[in-house]
Design a protein around this motif. Structure first.
Motif, PDB file in Angstrom:
ATOM      1  N   ILE A 410      35.915 -59.554   2.944  1.00 30.66           N
ATOM      2  CA  ILE A 410      36.164 -60.846   2.611  1.00 30.66           C
ATOM      3  C   ILE A 410      37.183 -61.708   2.824  1.00 30.66           C
ATOM      4  O   ILE A 410      38.496 -61.263   2.508  1.00 30.66           O
ATOM      5  CB  ILE A 410      35.956 -60.899   1.030  1.00 30.66           C
ATOM      6  CG1 ILE A 410      34.654 -59.877   0.337  1.00 30.66           C
ATOM      7  CG2 ILE A 410      35.808 -62.225   0.083  1.00 30.66           C
ATOM      8  CD1 ILE A 410      34.560 -59.514  -1.028  1.00 30.66           C
ATOM      9  N   SER A 411      37.062 -62.714   3.628  1.00 28.35           N
ATOM     10  CA  SER A 411      38.199 -63.389   4.191  1.00 28.35           C
ATOM     11  C   SER A 411      38.913 -64.288   3.202  1.00 28.35           C
ATOM     12  O   SER A 411      38.115 -64.879   2.470  1.00 28.35           O
ATOM     13  CB  SER A 411      37.920 -64.144   5.594  1.00 28.35           C
ATOM     14  OG  SER A 411      37.151 -65.325   5.326  1.00 28.35           O
ATOM     15  N   SER A 412      40.116 -64.723   3.020  1.00 25.76           N
ATOM     16  CA  SER A 412      41.129 -65.271   2.369  1.00 25.76           C
ATOM     17  C   SER A 412      41.045 -66.906   2.976  1.00 25.76           C
ATOM     18  O   SER A 412      41.238 -67.792   2.427  1.00 25.76           O
ATOM     19  CB  SER A 412      42.382 -64.970   2.043  1.00 25.76           C
ATOM     20  OG  SER A 412      43.058 -65.033   3.376  1.00 25.76           O
ATOM     21  N   LEU A 416      40.114 -67.232   9.976  1.00 21.35           N
ATOM     22  CA  LEU A 416      39.793 -65.873  10.154  1.00 21.35           C
ATOM     23  C   LEU A 416      38.077 -65.649   9.988  1.00 21.35           C
ATOM     24  O   LEU A 416      37.456 -65.063  10.936  1.00 21.35           O
ATOM     25  CB  LEU A 416      40.321 -65.114   9.076  1.00 21.35           C
ATOM     26  CG  LEU A 416      40.041 -63.601   9.076  1.00 21.35           C
ATOM     27  CD1 LEU A 416      40.476 -62.921  10.476  1.00 21.35           C
ATOM     28  CD2 LEU A 416      40.451 -62.739   7.999  1.00 21.35           C
ATOM     29  N   ALA A 417      37.674 -66.271   8.983  1.00 25.87           N
ATOM     30  CA  ALA A 417      36.114 -66.000   9.119  1.00 25.87           C
ATOM     31  C   ALA A 417      35.185 -66.509  10.375  1.00 25.87           C
ATOM     32  O   ALA A 417      34.487 -66.044  10.637  1.00 25.87           O
ATOM     33  CB  ALA A 417      35.618 -66.772   7.816  1.00 25.87           C
ATOM     34  N   ASN A 422      32.474 -61.333  13.810  1.00 28.46           N
ATOM     35  CA  ASN A 422      31.852 -59.989  13.864  1.00 28.46           C
ATOM     36  C   ASN A 422      32.512 -58.942  12.864  1.00 28.46           C
ATOM     37  O   ASN A 422      32.070 -57.962  12.751  1.00 28.46           O
ATOM     38  CB  ASN A 422      32.108 -59.420  15.121  1.00 28.46           C
ATOM     39  CG  ASN A 422      33.488 -59.499  15.837  1.00 28.46           C
ATOM     40  OD1 ASN A 422      34.488 -60.460  15.355  1.00 28.46           O
ATOM     41  ND2 ASN A 422      33.973 -58.553  16.331  1.00 28.46           N
ATOM     42  N   TRP A 423      33.428 -59.390  12.255  1.00 26.17           N
ATOM     43  CA  TRP A 423      34.157 -58.476  11.074  1.00 26.17           C
ATOM     44  C   TRP A 423      33.779 -58.867   9.722  1.00 26.17           C
ATOM     45  O   TRP A 423      33.771 -58.098   8.699  1.00 26.17           O
ATOM     46  CB  TRP A 423      35.858 -58.433  11.266  1.00 26.17           C
ATOM     47  CG  TRP A 423      36.143 -57.946  12.640  1.00 26.17           C
ATOM     48  CD1 TRP A 423      35.742 -57.178  13.413  1.00 26.17           C
ATOM     49  CD2 TRP A 423      37.422 -57.751  12.874  1.00 26.17           C
ATOM     50  NE1 TRP A 423      36.335 -56.730  14.604  1.00 26.17           N
ATOM     51  CE2 TRP A 423      37.872 -57.082  14.044  1.00 26.17           C
ATOM     52  CE3 TRP A 423      38.953 -58.167  12.209  1.00 26.17           C
ATOM     53  CZ2 TRP A 423      38.952 -56.801  14.667  1.00 26.17           C
ATOM     54  CZ3 TRP A 423      39.944 -58.084  13.020  1.00 26.17           C
ATOM     55  CH2 TRP A 423      40.027 -57.329  14.221  1.00 26.17           C
ATOM     56  N   ILE A 424      33.763 -60.136   9.591  1.00 25.83           N
ATOM     57  CA  ILE A 424      33.822 -60.863   8.406  1.00 25.83           C
ATOM     58  C   ILE A 424      32.642 -61.058   7.516  1.00 25.83           C
ATOM     59  O   ILE A 424      31.833 -61.599   8.265  1.00 25.83           O
ATOM     60  CB  ILE A 424      34.838 -62.031   8.173  1.00 25.83           C
ATOM     61  CG1 ILE A 424      36.319 -61.757   8.646  1.00 25.83           C
ATOM     62  CG2 ILE A 424      34.648 -62.760   6.961  1.00 25.83           C
ATOM     63  CD1 ILE A 424      36.892 -61.036   7.981  1.00 25.83           C
ATOM     64  N   ASP A 425      32.461 -60.801   6.421  1.00 30.28           N
ATOM     65  CA  ASP A 425      31.072 -60.713   5.854  1.00 30.28           C
ATOM     66  C   ASP A 425      31.134 -62.083   4.877  1.00 30.28           C
ATOM     67  O   ASP A 425      29.981 -62.539   4.889  1.00 30.28           O
ATOM     68  CB  ASP A 425      30.667 -59.584   4.790  1.00 30.28           C
ATOM     69  CG  ASP A 425      30.521 -58.343   5.716  1.00 30.28           C
ATOM     70  OD1 ASP A 425      29.550 -58.051   6.267  1.00 30.28           O
ATOM     71  OD2 ASP A 425      31.573 -57.569   5.819  1.00 30.28           O
ATOM     72  N   PHE A 426      31.971 -62.332   4.316  1.00 31.48           N
ATOM     73  CA  PHE A 426      32.008 -63.649   3.410  1.00 31.48           C
ATOM     74  C   PHE A 426      33.347 -64.328   3.566  1.00 31.48           C
ATOM     75  O   PHE A 426      34.624 -63.532   3.503  1.00 31.48           O
ATOM     76  CB  PHE A 426      31.913 -63.214   1.973  1.00 31.48           C
ATOM     77  CG  PHE A 426      31.500 -64.298   1.019  1.00 31.48           C
ATOM     78  CD1 PHE A 426      30.327 -64.718   0.820  1.00 31.48           C
ATOM     79  CD2 PHE A 426      32.568 -64.794   0.274  1.00 31.48           C
ATOM     80  CE1 PHE A 426      30.069 -65.973   0.105  1.00 31.48           C
ATOM     81  CE2 PHE A 426      32.329 -65.563  -0.567  1.00 31.48           C
ATOM     82  CZ  PHE A 426      31.060 -66.444  -0.858  1.00 31.48           C
ATOM     83  N   ASN A 427      33.156 -65.674   3.484  1.00 33.62           N
ATOM     84  CA  ASN A 427      34.578 -66.677   3.412  1.00 33.62           C
ATOM     85  C   ASN A 427      34.666 -66.980   2.064  1.00 33.62           C
ATOM     86  O   ASN A 427      34.079 -67.747   1.681  1.00 33.62           O
ATOM     87  CB  ASN A 427      34.229 -67.719   4.435  1.00 33.62           C
ATOM     88  CG  ASN A 427      35.626 -68.698   4.380  1.00 33.62           C
ATOM     89  OD1 ASN A 427      36.537 -68.428   3.692  1.00 33.62           O
ATOM     90  ND2 ASN A 427      35.247 -70.060   4.967  1.00 33.62           N
ATOM     91  N   ALA A 428      35.938 -66.419   1.651  1.00 33.11           N
ATOM     92  CA  ALA A 428      36.197 -66.648   0.131  1.00 33.11           C
ATOM     93  C   ALA A 428      36.928 -67.933  -0.134  1.00 33.11           C
ATOM     94  O   ALA A 428      37.064 -68.269  -1.167  1.00 33.11           O
ATOM     95  CB  ALA A 428      37.082 -65.592  -0.375  1.00 33.11           C
TER      96      ALA A 428
END
Length: 467
Positions: A410-412, A416-417, A422-428
């Motif tokens: 879950i990216s902050s 980054l998202a 390919n790494w991040i599932d959700f953009n917070a």
């Protein structure tokens, strides 16, 4: 979000969200003059002291702020936590006779010692032909330890491997030993005996002629039964989520961690459980968590965990503030106190019901604190070993790793998202609570696989002598 934000009315710093020539994005600026040695306040709490006078509007970071964690700390207890109305929720998982429901139907191959890692990896490779029906995967969980460790270190390795085997996502487990290691199968069997599981088998490679084929035949037997299992409707009270952050930045305490905290509160309101760990990343925020302990007994256990971990640092010749990392600092985190105050947001605002030692498993519904270090893979392994079926991993810098249960990234921040999709599932950064909760439900229902789900790793918290 606006270009700048002031989090709490008590703060004397704000956060620059966009960035400019003077102050990078995610970094702090003074909202009023701050004298030398005066406290720097963020989240309404102390994050350090000014090393020099700081003028209003100036960049506030490591060049003019120092930690105050080397100062004497006295802990008190005054209960303060929110209470939420009970909710009802469901998911579709694999019912287990003697544990919470699994969110995956998997088979684990666990070496007792690193000497047989290659045997386990060969069995894993040859067993992929058995991944049929509802089986989600067959994984060898290799590691480098299991022999030449002494005392508590050896006991911890045994406890952790057994707890891995007891995770609800493990439909079947095969322990593969060598036959001459400290962490032998007899100790493993003895530890597991009270749990009365009939889904675990064992063998030593030194005692069979063809060790790979022997193990493969056991996995074949497992898979014939596992492939027939079906998901069933179960209460969300059977869900236990692990809370972890790594590679934090200045946004982590503003977006990803508070958002995950809302999810923790929601899961707990439905009778479920959440586990917070990373003890060194509680330093500076520990009093806030102590006040959330549901009783004096839990408070005393929590205080002991904190004091013992601090003593462990100092006994090794390191200060308790040996953190944050270079990446954290580049992202805008100045002191360990600042990092900790953002880190603990993941636990939400409900009470802490229990404190677990390393290798222990969750016993109560609600939020538990777990004794483990901040290292990403060690802490995430400890969370999954405690019984968490999924780990919610917040990050401002990004990482591709995964422990042995689905590890949702879950990216902050949006940069980054987008850059590491390919790494991040959700953009917070969106602060979309419903969107994140819906993705978690989709994941535990088996309708979504997290980005690095095919990666499965475990790591130990090793503290003692290796012969």
């Amino acid at each position: 979000m606006e270009n700048k934000i002031i989090i709490n009315e008590k703060d004397n710093v704000g956060v620059n969200l966009v960035g400019n020539k003077k102050i990078p994005a995610g970094h702090k600026f003074a909202i009023k003059d701050i004298k030398k040695d005066e406290y720097v306040i963020k989240y309404g709490e102390i994050i350090g002291r000014a090393k020099a006078p700081i003028k209003k509007g100036e960049w506030v970071h490591t060049h003019n702020v120092k930690s105050h964690l080397d100062e004497k700390t006295t802990y008190t207890y005054k209960f303060s936590a929110n209470k939420f109305d009970s909710e009802e929720g469901f998911f579709y998982g694999y019912k287990r006779a003697k544990s919470r429901a699994g969110i995956r139907n998997e088979i684990y191959i666990i070496p007792t010692v690193g000497c047989v890692n290659n045997v386990c990896k060969l069995i894993e490779k040859k067993a992929q032909k058995f991944v049929k029906g509802s089986i989600d995967g067959i994984y060898a969980l290799t590691h480098q330890f299991g022999c030449s460790q002494l005392g508590q270190d050896n006991e911890n390795i045994k406890k952790l491997l057994c707890s891995v085997a007891l995770n609800p996502n493990a439909t079947y487990v095969l322990f593969v030993g060598l036959g001459c290691e400290n962490n032998g199968l007899e100790g493993i069997k003895s530890y597991l005996k009270p749990f009365k599981r009939n889904n675990i088998k064992f063998y030593n490679c030194q005692e069979v002629e063809n060790d790979v084929e022997y193990g493969l035949n056991i996995i074949k037997e497992f898979s014939l039964k596992a492939k027939k299992l079906k998901r069933e409707k179960v209460s969300l009270s059977e869900l236990c989520i692990g809370l972890k952050c790594g590679g934090s930045d200045g946004y982590s305490g503003l977006t990803a961690n508070p958002l995950v905290g809302k999810i923790s509160d929601k899961i707990v309101s439905m009778g479920g459980s959440a586990v917070l760990t990373e003890v060194p990343e509680m330093f500076g925020a520990e009093q806030l968590l102590m006040n959330k302990c549901e009783s004096k007994e839990v408070f005393n256990k929590y205080k002991k965990m904190i004091v013992d971990f601090k003593n462990y640092y100092t006994s090794q010749g390191f200060p308790v503030y040996e953190n944050p990392s270079p990446g954290n600092k580049k992202g805008g985190i100045t002191t360990l106190e600042e990092k900790s105050l953002g880190c603990v947001e993941k636990a939400g605002s409900t009470k802490i019901v229990d404190v677990l030692d390393y290798g222990e498993r969750v016993k109560k519904a609600g939020v538990s604190a777990l004794n483990a270090p901040g290292n990403d893979l060690i802490a995430a392994t400890a969370l999954a070993s405690a019984g968490c079926q999924i780990v919610l991993f917040t990050t401002g810098r990004g990482t591709p790793f995964s422990t042995f249960v689905p590890t949702m990234k879950i990216s902050s921040n949006s940069k980054l998202a987008l850059f590491k999709s390919n790494w991040i599932d959700f953009n917070a950064f969106s602060m979309d609570e419903k969107g994140l909760f819906d993705l978690i439900i989709k994941t535990i229902n088996g309708k979504y696989k997290v980005k690095n789900e095919e990666i499965r790793e475990i790591a130990f918290y090793k503290t003692g002598v290796t012969l």
